[in-house]
Design a protein around this motif. Structure first.
Motif, short mmCIF file in Angstrom:
data_model
loop_
_atom_site.label_atom_id
_atom_site.label_comp_id
_atom_site.label_asym_id
_atom_site.label_seq_id
_atom_site.Cartn_x
_atom_site.Cartn_y
_atom_site.Cartn_z
N VAL A 52 -68.46 -7.07 15.20
CA VAL A 52 -69.39 -6.61 14.17
C VAL A 52 -70.37 -7.73 13.88
O VAL A 52 -70.02 -8.75 13.31
N ILE A 106 -70.03 -2.86 8.48
CA ILE A 106 -70.84 -2.14 9.47
C ILE A 106 -72.19 -1.77 8.87
O ILE A 106 -73.24 -1.95 9.49
N GLU A 141 -75.14 -3.59 10.70
CA GLU A 141 -75.59 -2.76 11.81
C GLU A 141 -76.25 -1.45 11.39
O GLU A 141 -76.85 -0.77 12.21
N GLY A 166 -74.43 1.62 13.64
CA GLY A 166 -73.21 0.85 13.86
C GLY A 166 -71.95 1.70 13.81
O GLY A 166 -70.95 1.36 14.46
N LYS A 195 -71.43 2.74 17.31
CA LYS A 195 -71.48 1.74 18.38
C LYS A 195 -70.28 1.93 19.30
O LYS A 195 -69.14 1.97 18.86
#
Length: 317
Positions: free
Chosen positions: A39, A258, A262, A266, A269
Motif C-alpha cells: 500500500v 487505501i 491510493e 486502490g 488494485k
C-alpha cells in the motif's frame, strides 16, 4: 443422524481438486498476494505491475521462494475445501429432507453456502492467516508454520476473521451460480439418475467454463474485501517495515490507508491478477472435482462394504 457418505464423497473430491489446483498455481498466488499487500502512493510503489514481483524473485535468485508457505497453503486449502464441500453438501441434503422440496432455490442455496463457508472460516482461520504471512514475507525470509503462528498473541492467528466471514459470500455466490448452471445443463440427466448410483457429472471442459464464469462473478463483487483481508494478514517483517508504512490490522485501518494513499482505484488494485488466479484455480478445482467424484463415490462404497464384511466376520468368529 448417520454419517453422510455422499457428502463425504463431495468433500473428498473437492479437497483433492483444491490441493492440485493450489499447487499448480502457487507461484502466481504468491506474486498476487505480495502485489496486493503493498500500500503506497502511485509514485512510490515498489511493484507497479504483477510481473515486477516475479522479476524481483528472479533477480535476487529467490525463484524457489515463490513456493514459500506451499505446505501450509496446501494444508489450509485441503482442510478448508473438505470442510466446505462436506458442509455444503450436508446442509443441502438436510434442507431437502426437512422441506420435502425436489430442488433448492437460489436464496436457500446462498444461505446454505454461506453457512458452510462461515463454519469453514472459523475453523481454518489460523492456517489461512499463517499461509498469507508466509507468502507475503520477504523472499527467503519466510518462517515455519509453528513460528508464524506463535510469534504473536493467539488472537493474532485470527487476523482477518471478520473479513473472512464477510467473504463467505464469495464461495456462496460462486457455487450457487455454478450449481444453478449445472442443474440447468443436466436437468434431463438428473431425472434419470437412480438413488445410490454414481452422481451425474459434467464434462471437464464444461466444468472448467462454468467454474470460470461463476468465480469471475463472485470475485468482482467481493474484491474490495479480498484486498483488505490480504493487507490485514500480510507479514510486516524487518525488510518490509523500512520500505512501506505499517498498516493497522483492522478493517477501518486498511480502508483508511487505501483511501488516503491510493483513492478509490486502490480498492481494486490487483483485480486482474485476482481474477486470473482465482478463476483458474476454481475452474481447475471444479473440473478435477467433477471428474473424480464418480471414482471417489465408488471407492467410498467399496470401503464401506469392506468394513461391513470385516465387522461381520469378526462378530461371527
Amino acid at each position: 443422524m448417520s454419517f453422510d457418505l455422499e457428502s463425504l464423497s463431495e468433500a473428498t473430491s473437492g479437497a483433492i481438486g483444491s490441493l492440485v489446483s493450489t499447487t499448480i498455481l502457487y507461484p502466481l498466488d504468491t506474486c498476487k498476494s505480495k502485489y496486493q499487500a503493498e500500500v503506497r502512493s502511485h509514485g512510490q510503489r515498489r511493484y507497479r505491475y504483477l510481473s515486477d514481483v516475479l522479476w524481483e524473485a528472479i533477480k535476487s535468485n529467490q525463484v524457489l521462494s515463490l513456493y514459500q508457505g506451499l505446505g501450509t497453503k496446501n494444508l489450509q486449502s485441503f482442510v478448508s475445501q473438505f470442510l466446505y464441500f462436506y458442509g455444503y453438501s450436508y446442509f443441502k441434503k438436510l434442507y431437502l429432507a426437512k422441506t420435502g422440496a425436489k430442488s433448492i432455490g437460489t436464496k436457500a442455496n446462498l444461505l446454505l453456502a454461506a453457512a458452510a463457508g462461515a463454519c469453514n472460516a472459523i475453523l481454518t482461520q489460523p492456517l489461512d492467516t499463517a499461509s498469507s504471512r508466509m507468502q507475503t514475507s520477504a523472499f527467503g525470509k519466510s518462517k515455519g508454520l509453528f513460528t508464524t503462528l506463535t510469534e504473536g498473541s493467539w488472537s493474532d492467528a485470527f487476523d482477518g476473521l471478520g473479513v473472512s466471514l464477510l467473504l463467505t459470500s464469495n464461495p456462496a455466490i460462486q457455487y450457487t451460480v455454478f450449481d444453478q448452471l449445472k442443474q440447468n445443463l443436466l436437468k434431463g440427466n438428473q431425472n434419470k439418475t437412480e438413488q445410490g448410483s454414481s452422481p451425474v457429472v459434467l464434462s471437464a471442459f464444461t466444468a472448467f467454463v462454468l467454474g470460470a464464469i461463476s468465480k469471475s462473478i463472485a470475485t468482482i463483487l467481493t474484491y474490495p474485501a479480498i484486498r483488505c483481508k490480504v493487507m490485514i494478514q500480510a507479514a510486516h517483517d524487518d525488510e518490509t517495515k523500512d520500505n512501506r508504512p505499517k498498516v493497522r490490522r483492522t478493517v477501518p485501518g486498511v480502508v483508511h490507508s487505501i483511501w488516503r494513499r491510493e483513492g478509490i482505484p486502490g480498492f481494486f488494485k490487483g483485480l486482474q491478477a485476482q481474477i486470473l488466479k482465482t478463476v483458474l484455480s476454481s475452474a481447475l478445482l471444479l473440473m478435477i472435482k467433477e471428474k473424480i467424484t464418480s471414482t471417489t463415490w465408488v471407492l467410498i462404497l467399496a470401503a464401506r462394504r469392506y468394513l461391513f464384511l470385516t465387522r461381520h466376520r469378526l462378530k461371527s468368529s
